[in-house]
Design a protein around this motif. Structure first.
Motif, PDB file in Angstrom:
ATOM      1  N   LEU A 148      42.812   2.924  80.885  1.00  0.00           N
ATOM      2  CA  LEU A 148      41.613   2.296  81.428  1.00  0.00           C
ATOM      3  C   LEU A 148      41.992   0.972  82.080  1.00  0.00           C
ATOM      4  O   LEU A 148      42.559   0.090  81.427  1.00  0.00           O
ATOM      5  CB  LEU A 148      40.600   2.067  80.303  1.00  0.00           C
ATOM      6  CG  LEU A 148      39.288   1.372  80.652  1.00  0.00           C
ATOM      7  CD1 LEU A 148      38.509   2.172  81.686  1.00  0.00           C
ATOM      8  CD2 LEU A 148      38.451   1.161  79.386  1.00  0.00           C
ATOM      9  N   ASP A 149      41.683   0.835  83.375  1.00  0.00           N
ATOM     10  CA  ASP A 149      41.967  -0.385  84.122  1.00  0.00           C
ATOM     11  C   ASP A 149      40.638  -1.019  84.507  1.00  0.00           C
ATOM     12  O   ASP A 149      39.874  -0.439  85.288  1.00  0.00           O
ATOM     13  CB  ASP A 149      42.796  -0.068  85.367  1.00  0.00           C
ATOM     14  CG  ASP A 149      43.195  -1.312  86.146  1.00  0.00           C
ATOM     15  OD1 ASP A 149      43.029  -2.428  85.617  1.00  0.00           O
ATOM     16  OD2 ASP A 149      43.676  -1.170  87.285  1.00  0.00           O
ATOM     17  N   ILE A 150      40.370  -2.207  83.962  1.00  0.00           N
ATOM     18  CA  ILE A 150      39.077  -2.857  84.169  1.00  0.00           C
ATOM     19  C   ILE A 150      39.233  -3.947  85.215  1.00  0.00           C
ATOM     20  O   ILE A 150      40.081  -4.828  85.097  1.00  0.00           O
ATOM     21  CB  ILE A 150      38.553  -3.443  82.842  1.00  0.00           C
ATOM     22  CG1 ILE A 150      38.482  -2.341  81.779  1.00  0.00           C
ATOM     23  CG2 ILE A 150      37.182  -4.080  83.053  1.00  0.00           C
ATOM     24  CD1 ILE A 150      38.119  -2.843  80.402  1.00  0.00           C
TER      25      ILE A 150
ATOM     26  N   ILE B  63      37.633   0.781  86.639  1.00  0.00           N
ATOM     27  CA  ILE B  63      36.251   0.315  86.804  1.00  0.00           C
ATOM     28  C   ILE B  63      36.285  -0.884  87.739  1.00  0.00           C
ATOM     29  O   ILE B  63      37.067  -1.821  87.524  1.00  0.00           O
ATOM     30  CB  ILE B  63      35.626  -0.080  85.456  1.00  0.00           C
ATOM     31  CG1 ILE B  63      35.569   1.124  84.513  1.00  0.00           C
ATOM     32  CG2 ILE B  63      34.225  -0.652  85.663  1.00  0.00           C
ATOM     33  CD1 ILE B  63      35.083   0.789  83.115  1.00  0.00           C
ATOM     34  N   GLU B  64      35.477  -0.834  88.780  1.00  0.00           N
ATOM     35  CA  GLU B  64      35.459  -1.899  89.793  1.00  0.00           C
ATOM     36  C   GLU B  64      34.016  -2.117  90.234  1.00  0.00           C
ATOM     37  O   GLU B  64      33.314  -1.160  90.553  1.00  0.00           O
ATOM     38  CB  GLU B  64      36.332  -1.521  90.990  1.00  0.00           C
ATOM     39  CG  GLU B  64      36.283  -2.468  92.164  1.00  0.00           C
ATOM     40  CD  GLU B  64      36.670  -3.875  91.805  1.00  0.00           C
ATOM     41  OE1 GLU B  64      35.872  -4.793  92.108  1.00  0.00           O
ATOM     42  OE2 GLU B  64      37.753  -4.071  91.217  1.00  0.00           O
TER      43      GLU B  64
ATOM     44  N   GLY C 130      47.254  10.939  92.744  1.00  0.00           N
ATOM     45  CA  GLY C 130      47.160  11.703  91.502  1.00  0.00           C
ATOM     46  C   GLY C 130      47.124  10.835  90.262  1.00  0.00           C
ATOM     47  O   GLY C 130      47.461  11.299  89.162  1.00  0.00           O
ATOM     48  N   LEU C 131      46.692   9.581  90.403  1.00  0.00           N
ATOM     49  CA  LEU C 131      46.659   8.661  89.265  1.00  0.00           C
ATOM     50  C   LEU C 131      45.365   8.774  88.481  1.00  0.00           C
ATOM     51  O   LEU C 131      45.344   8.548  87.265  1.00  0.00           O
ATOM     52  CB  LEU C 131      46.806   7.214  89.754  1.00  0.00           C
ATOM     53  CG  LEU C 131      48.043   6.888  90.594  1.00  0.00           C
ATOM     54  CD1 LEU C 131      47.980   5.454  91.082  1.00  0.00           C
ATOM     55  CD2 LEU C 131      49.312   7.135  89.789  1.00  0.00           C
ATOM     56  N   GLY C 132      44.273   9.077  89.158  1.00  0.00           N
ATOM     57  CA  GLY C 132      42.959   9.097  88.535  1.00  0.00           C
ATOM     58  C   GLY C 132      41.930   8.577  89.514  1.00  0.00           C
ATOM     59  O   GLY C 132      42.161   8.561  90.726  1.00  0.00           O
ATOM     60  N   ARG C 133      40.823   8.109  89.006  1.00  0.00           N
ATOM     61  CA  ARG C 133      39.737   7.690  89.883  1.00  0.00           C
ATOM     62  C   ARG C 133      39.237   6.303  89.481  1.00  0.00           C
ATOM     63  O   ARG C 133      39.462   5.853  88.345  1.00  0.00           O
ATOM     64  CB  ARG C 133      38.590   8.692  89.838  1.00  0.00           C
ATOM     65  CG  ARG C 133      38.010   8.908  88.463  1.00  0.00           C
ATOM     66  CD  ARG C 133      37.180  10.175  88.358  1.00  0.00           C
ATOM     67  NE  ARG C 133      36.717  10.404  87.002  1.00  0.00           N
ATOM     68  CZ  ARG C 133      35.530  10.035  86.540  1.00  0.00           C
ATOM     69  NH1 ARG C 133      34.664   9.428  87.346  1.00  0.00           N
ATOM     70  NH2 ARG C 133      35.173  10.270  85.293  1.00  0.00           N
ATOM     71  N   ILE C 134      38.579   5.653  90.418  1.00  0.00           N
ATOM     72  CA  ILE C 134      37.960   4.353  90.167  1.00  0.00           C
ATOM     73  C   ILE C 134      36.465   4.520  90.351  1.00  0.00           C
ATOM     74  O   ILE C 134      36.009   5.013  91.389  1.00  0.00           O
ATOM     75  CB  ILE C 134      38.505   3.279  91.124  1.00  0.00           C
ATOM     76  CG1 ILE C 134      40.027   3.134  90.947  1.00  0.00           C
ATOM     77  CG2 ILE C 134      37.822   1.933  90.879  1.00  0.00           C
ATOM     78  CD1 ILE C 134      40.660   2.136  91.900  1.00  0.00           C
ATOM     79  N   VAL C 135      35.710   4.116  89.342  1.00  0.00           N
ATOM     80  CA  VAL C 135      34.266   4.260  89.386  1.00  0.00           C
ATOM     81  C   VAL C 135      33.616   2.881  89.511  1.00  0.00           C
ATOM     82  O   VAL C 135      34.220   1.860  89.185  1.00  0.00           O
ATOM     83  CB  VAL C 135      33.732   4.984  88.129  1.00  0.00           C
ATOM     84  CG1 VAL C 135      34.330   6.385  88.037  1.00  0.00           C
ATOM     85  CG2 VAL C 135      34.028   4.184  86.863  1.00  0.00           C
ATOM     86  N   ALA C 136      32.385   2.871  89.986  1.00  0.00           N
ATOM     87  CA  ALA C 136      31.645   1.625  90.130  1.00  0.00           C
ATOM     88  C   ALA C 136      30.998   1.258  88.806  1.00  0.00           C
ATOM     89  O   ALA C 136      30.501   2.128  88.086  1.00  0.00           O
ATOM     90  CB  ALA C 136      30.576   1.773  91.213  1.00  0.00           C
TER      91      ALA C 136
END
Length: 330
Positions: free
Chosen positions: A147-149, A177-178, A195-201
């Motif tokens: 998890l990257d915040i 999360i951004e 292919g790392l994953g996704r960033i959500v709002a």
């Protein structure tokens, strides 16, 4: 004889060229030039447990990630000349520059992407942080979820992904999360393509932002929403985010690795205190308000290090003229 008026547009163009900043052509690094490679190739190398990334590799990786963030070049071979041109254009995005002549669209794009790129392109600090995340032991049952915040460009998702693969996780997943919509969109496009994953709002200061992760074991948490050294903690969102995260996902983050693993802060008459997962990043301070503490350092390389010293092992590898033009993380 008929008097001819000067071509004012041509004169204006020539005058503006006199004000242009010449392109900085010195090598970015003191190390010998590396063969061209793509960001995807470098990330694959990084995932190999027996590969030991040195300083020049990590510095180039950070610059190459920035190049891909700006140009979508993650699958293209990029060399040192490509990186120095990109860095020159970014450093001069607010002024006239030889490297940006006729590139108004690119200039606007670099201005629009400036916030995330400024942090990323503080190359010595970024390389130091990458090394720390890559060298953090991660274990536990699969699947791996990082998890990257405050994900920004997503560079720490790449580092967590690499750390997971180096520790034997075959299909790690990272979630960022951004809260800035434009930053989220661009970062998400890049991290998905890699292919790392996704960033959500989302606003990570709100516990409900983490509701979708309930019941999923989280192996690694990155949260570098830190103020600069000596600045009060309320200047950035680190403590508010930590409180919301641990309120919402106390069980899910138990045993997780954290970056930073500790934040040291000046707490008035109490002196320095350490904020860690063990005290929920909110130590007892005899009533001294957490928000008024001043950030001093983080745990790095197995010890507490002042924030001003982060990146120092790598500054000698970057040409001094480039150091003056790079961005700043904190």
């Amino acid at each position: 004889m008929e008097h001819q008026s000067p071509d004012l547009s041509r004169l204006t163009e020539q005058a503006l060229r006199l004000l242009e900043r010449p392109r900085l052509r010195v090598p970015l690094l003191s190390a010998p030039a590396a063969p061209p490679s793509s960001l995807t190739d470098d990330l694959d190398r990084l995932a190999a447990p027996d590969f030991k990334p040195d300083g020049p590799f990590l510095l180039r990786l950070a610059a190459k990630y920035g190049h891909a963030y700006a140009h979508g070049s993650q699958f293209d071979s990029v060399d040192d000349d490509d990186l120095t041109l990109f860095l020159d254009r970014f450093a001069n995005r607010r002024r006239g520059a030889e490297s940006l002549r006729g590139k108004e669209g690119l200039r606007r794009d670099l201005l629009h992407s400036g916030f995330a790129l400024c942090m990323l392109l503080d190359l010595p600090r970024t390389a130091h942080v990458l090394r720390e995340v890559l060298n953090t032991p991660v274990s536990g049952p699969a699947p791996f979820l990082g998890l990257d915040i405050g994900a920004g460009s997503g560079i720490l998702m790449a580092a967590m992904h690499g750390a997971a693969r180096r520790n034997g996780f075959e299909h790690p997943e990272c979630l960022g999360i951004e809260r800035d919509p434009a930053v989220r969109e661009r970062g998400d496009r890049l991290t998905r393509s890699l292919g790392l994953g996704r960033i959500v709002a989302g606003d990570a200061k709100l516990p409900e932002t983490f509701a979708g992760m309930a019941g999923r074991r989280i192996a690694f948490v990155c949260n570098e929403t830190l103020p600069s050294q000596g600045r009060r903690l309320w200047k950035e969102d680190f403590t508010a985010i930590s409180a919301a995260l641990l309120q919402a996902l106390a069980d899910e983050t138990r045993g997780a690795a954290f970056f930073p693993a500790a934040l040291t802060a000046e707490a008035g008459p109490r002196g320095r205190v350490r904020l860690t997962p063990a005290n929920r990043f909110a130590p007892e301070t005899d009533g001294y308000p957490l928000r008024l503490m001043r950030a001093e350092g983080i745990e790095l390389d197995g010890r507490d290090m002042e924030l001003s010293q982060v990146g120092k092992p790598y500054t000698g590898l970057v040409h001094p003229d480039w150091l003056l033009r790079l961005g700043r993380r904190w």
